[in-house]
Design a protein around this motif. Structure first.
Motif: not given
Lengths: 1137, 258
Positions: B1-6, B132, B165, B175, B177, B180-181, B183
């Motif tokens: 679900m982590s990809s669901r967070i903006e 974190d 970015v 963080t 989160l 991970n997303d 660069p």
């Protein structure tokens, strides 16, 4: 210069400044997640002129809220909860619904969590100009936020002394949850349900329609992530399936999806006259188009008629979530299931005449999957992040180009980069718990609408082998290359002239479409002294170059046919043969296979002979040139006279054929005008015209095919390669007959092809000249497709060609582009004793196998060609809309659905669908009419065959990238807002039997005369339909690079054929099959091994060998020693003391 | 679900409520960790917590490891299995740990004035307690503080910060989160001299964005630097107070004695 600060988070208040939750991974591991939450006091309330909140440049909510609502005269803001957005998005999107909305961040996140597509819609709304939405970044609970707002408003606007206290606007909590409202009321917060709220609005009547019925009073369904929900029944074990099929309890067949309704599919089985209907997801049980499935048939009570509603996957499942669907909890699931069952219920409630009932059933197992790589687009709404910088893995939907396939779910890291691309996706599995099949990304083909990507995707979609020819294949060409010539008769080392007739002196000419390079037939005619006429058809002698059982032959067999796309040709044979050595060019000596008749002037055959020959064509005409020449009375040369002679014969032949009951059916064929040869941008489309000379060539090709068919059937009654067209079952015509009767009062006699032809001729509407063509097109769709077959495998009485009304028929005249013709050439040359017949053509099973492959390839090629035309029609339409604005065309209604009509635009040759959104129309299934209210008053009835005017615009669907043509019905009823029009690509033709010819397109045609199917040699109307996709045939393994033929040179040159040794022959064929199988297997394993493995393997082998040698040497040494000792002992025996 | 967070929503807030250029809360603690270290520090950037103990400069245990002209720096890093959401034990030979250790070593070797202590050894033990995002950043900052606490002379304080970015907007102090997303790049600066001690990038970052992030991270480094200085001063002030307290209390006693 930006200000960088450190935010402080008080450690003591960890309860609200930290979030802690546990989550379960897919593998069942539990993970603790701890996140921070920085509380801030600088979050703006978004109300204009608030003195406490920081001013922002963004659009703000009005100071006093909305004062138009009856219940809140002091003005108000509404604050909806999550369920309002989930259930009533249509209402909120309506332009009439415009109170100032406070959208809480928590609500927004929850919507995002539940359904991404809905979230995207909501997000678009927050940016829309006509909406007043303020996103409040709260981290409180929902009732609290309302409270906070109300306090905030009263705090920031204290009553000024001396003035009456200001009328403060209220913030109203909008919720459907009764319990929530109750709680709100207790704490003194205004709360209201959506329906009540809307009722109090100014334009309530219009908005009330938009309210959806769901979620009226239920409690928020936040379920804990229970186990995965099982959506589909499990398959039966394969033993049970096989036993069931054997016992006749279950039925096996190919699954066909319905392109109009994704909740319906059919499986044709031999046990029933009509195909078995599968209604609903559960009964279709994860079958994908083309799978071989086993079906259990329901009781006769439950038999139903197919639906007449269009159910589009995209609109129904628009709000479905890629990540959730069928997984963990799946809150959406219920909604989707409810929606789908609603659709199905609607269907069953409509009464249908029992005659339309079909057996229904459910799929209990899949024998063989037909999964391959599918061309897809990424659905942009399923993406969580479209930023190109995003690196996270996302679960997204890929929508296949074909409407017959379900959406495929895949996980990828490069989703943002793949948007707007055509990609190749394969299905990996489809679990019972998942609504969608899971797949993986194979490769990207290129940008959507770029010609290369579209072309490649077409070829892939229709499984056309389009790789360049490999070396092993090119090695089979004559070593002289394009220098090859027919050797002079007196010096003939290769014995080419053996038994060949010298026809170089005969005046031969060819007639082809402009720009044709692969001329495979030529004609001649001359007056004989006895008053009869000698006519000859000369076909390129391809079998001289393509020898049986070499790599080129097996490649051609697997390709089956040359595929003609609008701007590309995928050859069956290397182009050296196709466009040069085998092409019967003018003024060049070429090898030919000739059929020469002696005909009476009435075109009755006196005798016919077949011979290999050498010809030298005197001219290559286009149809147009030939026509002009024939019509010019001043020209009296030999060529022109022979054309005239041929023409008079052709007219007689056609007359004979028509008298015998041949069908003359119509097809919607169009011509695409190109801007220029270089850019190949289509600028316009128009219907093509036919000349007399087209018919001339056609008649003689038919005649040759029939004569050859007779000859080879005589010679090889068991294995002759023939073509037949089965008469369509009467039931196929029932609907058309009924439509004609009810709408026009016409009858259609389908008792025989002749009767059908006659009654088709009578289907005339004096006011509408194209009505007849339309009926012909529709009649064609009721027919079966013609097919190749092996004469020994079916009964003699089924040989007939229905469309041509010929007792026997084959394909002989285009060996360059059809593999069947190559086989026929071989059989014919054996039948006239020119060469012995290759052993493989004596084996019935082999011929059957090849027939299956080429039948399928043939169909695929037709569909690919058609799809290519459609793509260009789409482009041309787009071009036209850009240059000339909207396009208005006449269209005919060909089908009526309950919520729309199918129309056919004859000028463009496209077929589409108009669906009506609103439920204001009346549908009469018995009379095939649909009644639409006219906006100007009154009603208008539209029935099948009615002419309507449509306005066509091209538009690209944002989500699927599917070319979509938007259309407005202009006449008789203007309904611009309610109609959408979709180009149904080939799928539309799949199910309803589209019609196509054997066609031939010149590649790289000059501008203006483009790419069309001008050259329909045997233009006799062979309808083509896809009854059952034959996916079961094994593909003949062909490897371009591996020298199949060279690995076992003795095998590629089979022993000369011997008569009489039938047993031996069979054995040999079997042995050959085994060898092929083993060889391909071995090659597969070999190719699987990487080079490194091979190297290390060979290294090991070497060391082993040396070791072995050492060992052997040692053993020999020992032996020698032993022998020596023995000898020694013999020589001096031990003396015992 | 982590990809669901903006990562960064339309209101300009990040998933934890910070804005683009806001760093997470920093907590610095100098209380001694382990067995009697010469200096130690624990720093937490939000929920990332790293504790470092420094021993030395002291005589090297093994002669082979000594240099005749400078001190040898020995860094050992361990990551607690409970530090991340998913329990995972990392051994000594774990590549990730080796890499981090090496990065730390090469960052600090030129900063610590090792030539003052020939033939000596400085042991730095880094213990990751909570993760974190921004692990390297926390390790560097904690090590700096521990070295300061141990009184080892350095040219400057090394302050590290991560930047990433999202589309075109730069974010600071990521963080897990976000890391991970996006660069991301970790930059360690020496704010007084304006020198860069480390730039570490494990993802692809567009070259046009790099300069902006680089500059921002440099500035963020100075912010962290001031925070560090404040903490060090506070600690020193406390020490001084304690000393004066001792002096103050000792003096009257002495007076009483004499």
């Amino acid at each position: 210069m930006v200000e960088i600060t450190i935010r402080k988070r008080p450690q003591t208040e960890a309860v609200i400044t930290q979030r802690k939750f546990f989550k379960k991974t897919a593998r069942g591991k539990v993970i603790k997640v701890l996140r921070e939450r920085y509380l801030r006091d600088d979050v703006g309330c978004g109300i204009e002129g608030c003195r406490e909140c920081p001013a922002t440049s963004e659009e703000l909510l009005p100071l006093n809220g909305d004062q138009n609502h009856q219940l809140y005269p002091n003005g108000h803001f509404i604050l909806p909860d999550t369920n309002v957005f989930l259930a009533q998005m249509d209402l909120i999107e309506s332009s009439l619904f415009n109170p100032p909305i406070i959208l809480l961040q928590t609500v927004l996140e929850e919507v995002r969590h539940r359904s991404l597509p809905l979230y995207n819609r909501l997000k678009a709304l927050t940016k829309a100009d006509d909406k007043r939405i303020w996103v409040f970044y709260n981290e409180y609970r929902i009732r609290k936020a309302t409270e906070w707002y109300n306090n905030h408003i009263s705090l920031t606007r204290p009553p000024v002394r001396g003035k009456p206290p200001p009328n403060l606007p209220t913030v109203v909590l909008l919720t459907e949850d009764a319990a929530n409202r109750q709680k709100a009321d207790q704490s003194g917060i205004a709360a209201i349900s959506v329906r009540k709220y809307v009722e109090g609005m100014v334009e309530s009547t219009k908005l009330l329609d938009l309210l959806s019925a769901t979620g009226s009073d239920e409690i928020e369904p936040t379920k804990a992530a229970g186990g995965r929900q099982v959506l589909y029944p499990e398959y039966l074990p394969s033993a049970a399936l096989i036993a069931g099929v054997k016992a006749g309890e279950l039925h096996q067949g190919h699954f066909n999806a319905n392109p109009y309704n994704y909740l319906e599919g059919t499986v044709p089985v031999p046990a029933f006259e009509k195909p078995i209907l599968l209604i609903g997801r559960e009964n279709m049980n994860r079958a994908v188009q083309g799978d071989v499935v086993v079906v259990e048939v329901f009781d006769e009570k439950e038999w139903k008629a197919p639906a007449d509603e269009v159910v589009d996957q995209e609109t129904t499942l628009k709000n479905d979530d890629a990540e959730d669907s069928g997984e963990e909890g799946d809150e959406n699931g219920e909604e989707v299931i409810a929606k789908e069952s609603r659709v199905l219920r609607q269907e069953s409630s409509t009464q249908k005449p029992p005659s339309e009932r079909q057996p229904t059933g459910r799929i209990v197992g899949v024998i063989k999957r037909n999964w391959r790589a599918y061309v897809c687009h990424i659905d942009s709404t399923s993406l969580t992040s479209t930023l190109s910088t995003s690196l996270s893995t996302q679960t997204v939907f890929a929508t296949p180009v074909s409407r017959l396939l379900p959406r495929i779910r895949l996980r990828t890291r490069q989703a943002p980069a793949l948007l707007n691309q055509k990609i190749l996706v394969t299905i990996d599995r489809w679990d019972t718990t998942s609504r969608y099949p899971e797949g993986h990304f194979v490769r990207a083909l290129g940008r959507v609408e770029s010609k290369e990507a579209e072309q490649e995707s077409l070829l892939l979609e229709f499984e056309v082998p389009y790789r360049p020819f490999g070396k092993a294949i090119l090695d089979c060409l004559p070593p002289e290359g394009d220098q090859w010539v027919v050797p002079p008769k007196h010096h003939d080392p290769h014995n080419i002239w053996r038994d060949r007739e010298d026809l170089r002196e005969v005046i031969v000419c060819s007639i082809d479409p402009p720009g044709c390079q692969d001329i495979d037939d030529a004609l001649h005619a001359k007056q004989l002294l006895n008053g009869n006429i000698e006519a000859g058809v000369h076909i390129a002698d391809v079998s001289h170059f393509v020898h049986p059982d070499n790599p080129m032959d097996s490649e051609a067999a697997s390709r089956g046919t040359t595929v003609y796309l609008v701007d590309k040709r995928i050859d069956m044979l290397p182009s050296l043969l196709g466009t040069n050595l085998c092409s019967l060019r003018p003024y060049v000596e070429r090898l030919a296979f000739s059929v020469i008749w002696e005909l009476t002037p009435n075109a009755d055959i006196v005798n016919v002979r077949f011979t290999k020959s050498v010809i030298k064509s005197n001219a290559a005409f286009t149809y147009e040139e030939a026509q002009i020449r024939k019509d010019d009375p001043n020209l009296q040369d030999d060529i022109t006279n022979s054309i005239r002679l041929l023409n008079s014969l052709a007219i007689n032949l056609k007359g004979q054929r028509m008298a015998a009951g041949a069908l003359n059916l119509a097809s919607p064929e169009v011509k695409i005008h190109m801007d220029s040869a270089e850019s190949s941008d289509p600028i316009d489309v128009e219907q093509k015209e036919l000349r007399e000379t087209n018919s001339l060539v056609e008649e003689f090709m038919l005649l040759a095919n029939v004569s050859v068919a007779k000859k080879i059937e005589e010679g090889f009654p068991q294995t002759a390669v023939l073509r037949r067209h089965l008469p369509p079952p009467k039931t196929n015509f029932e609907k058309l007959q009924d439509i004609l009767k009810t709408t026009k009062g016409l009858t259609l006699d389908v008792s025989s092809s002749g009767a059908l032809a006659n009654s088709l001729d009578k289907c005339i509407d004096p006011n509408e000249p194209s009505f007849n063509t339309l009926v012909r097109i529709m009649a064609t769709r009721c027919m079966l497709s013609a097919e190749y077959f092996c004469s020994g495998s079916v009964g003699r009485d089924t040989f007939r060609h229905y469309g041509l009304a010929s007792e026997i028929y084959t394909h002989f005249t285009s060996p360059i582009r059809r593999y069947a013709d190559v086989l026929v050439h071989r059989q014919l040359s054996a039948a006239i004793g020119f060469t012995p017949l290759h052993a493989s053509l004596h084996s019935k099973s082999h011929v059957e196998r090849v027939m299956n492959v080429i039948n399928r390839r043939h169909r695929m090629a037709q569909m690919a060609g058609r799809a290519s035309v459609e793509f260009y029609v789409g482009l041309a339409l787009k071009g036209r809309t850009e240059t000339r604005g909207v396009v208005r065309e006449e269209a005919f209604v060909i089908r009526t659905f309950r919520n729309g009509v199918g129309v056919f635009v004859s000028k463009l040759g496209i077929e589409g669908l108009v669906t009506f959104k609103k439920d204001t129309h009346k549908f009469d299934a018995e009379k095939y009419t649909i009644t639409i209210p006219n906006p100007g008053g009154g009603e208008k009835q539209i029935s099948v065959f009615d002419k309507v005017m449509v306005q066509i615009e091209v538009e690209k669907d944002k989500n699927t990238q599917r070319g979509k043509v938007k259309m407005a019905l202009i006449e008789p009823v203007e309904s611009a807002s309610t109609a959408t029009f979709v180009i149904f690509r080939k799928e539309a033709h799949n199910n309803h039997g589209q019609w196509a010819h054997c066609r031939k397109v010149p590649v790289q045609a000059p501008p203006q005369i483009q790419a069309n199917f001008d050259r329909d040699r045997e233009r006799y109307t062979e309808p083509f339909q896809i009854p059952v996709p034959e996916h079961v045939q094994p593909r003949i393994p062909v490897d371009h690079t591996s020298p199949t033929g060279q690995m076992n040179p003795s095998a590629s040159h089979p022993p000369p054929f011997q008569w009489g040794f039938h047993g031996f022959e069979q054995q040999r064929v079997q042995w050959e099959q085994d060898r092929d199988r083993l060889m391909s297997k071995a090659q597969e394993t070999m190719s699987d091994m990487s080079e490194a493995t091979l190297e290390s393997l060979s290294g090991t082998i070497d060391t082993l060998r040396t070791k072995l040698a050492e060992h052997r040497a040692q053993r020999e040494k020992q032996q020698r020693q032993l022998e020596q000792e023995l000898e020694d002992k013999k020589r001096n025996p031990p003396r015992w003391v | 679900m982590s990809s669901r967070i903006e990562i960064l929503n339309a209101g300009g807030y990040r998933s934890d409520g910070r804005r683009q250029y806001e760093l997470r809360t920093i907590a610095i603690d100098f209380s001694p960790q382990g067995s009697n270290p010469d200096g130690s520090a624990t720093i937490s950037h939000g929920l990332t917590q790293v504790s470092v103990s420094v021993y030395g400069p002291r005589e090297a245990k093994m002669r082979s490891q000594t240099f005749h002209d400078r001190a040898n720096i020995n860094i050992e890093l361990s990551i607690a299995p409970f530090s991340a959401g998913e329990r995972r034990r990392r051994g000594k030979g774990d590549k990730r740990i080796l890499e981090l250790t090496q990065t730390l070593k090469s960052t600090f070797e030129p900063v610590i004035q090792t030539s003052l202590y020939p033939r000596a050894q400085i042991d730095i033990y880094v213990q990751v307690l909570q993760q974190d995002g921004g692990l390297l950043q926390a390790c560097i900052n904690a090590t700096t503080l521990a070295l300061v606490n141990a009184g080892i002379p350095m040219l400057d304080l090394v302050c590290a910060v991560t930047g990433g970015v999202h589309s075109t907007s730069a974010l600071l102090d990521l963080t897990q989160l976000e890391e991970n997303d996006l660069p991301n790049v970790t930059i360690a600066v020496m704010p007084r001299s304006g020198k860069i001690a480390l730039v570490s990038m494990e993802t692809r970052l567009h070259v046009d964005r790099f300069e902006e992030i680089f500059r921002l991270a440099g500035e963020a480094g100075t912010v962290i630097h001031s925070e560090m200085k404040r903490a060090v001063k506070e600690k020193t002030a406390k020490l001084v107070d304690a000393m004066q307290l001792g002096k103050g209390s000792a003096a009257p006693n002495a007076e009483n004695d004499y």
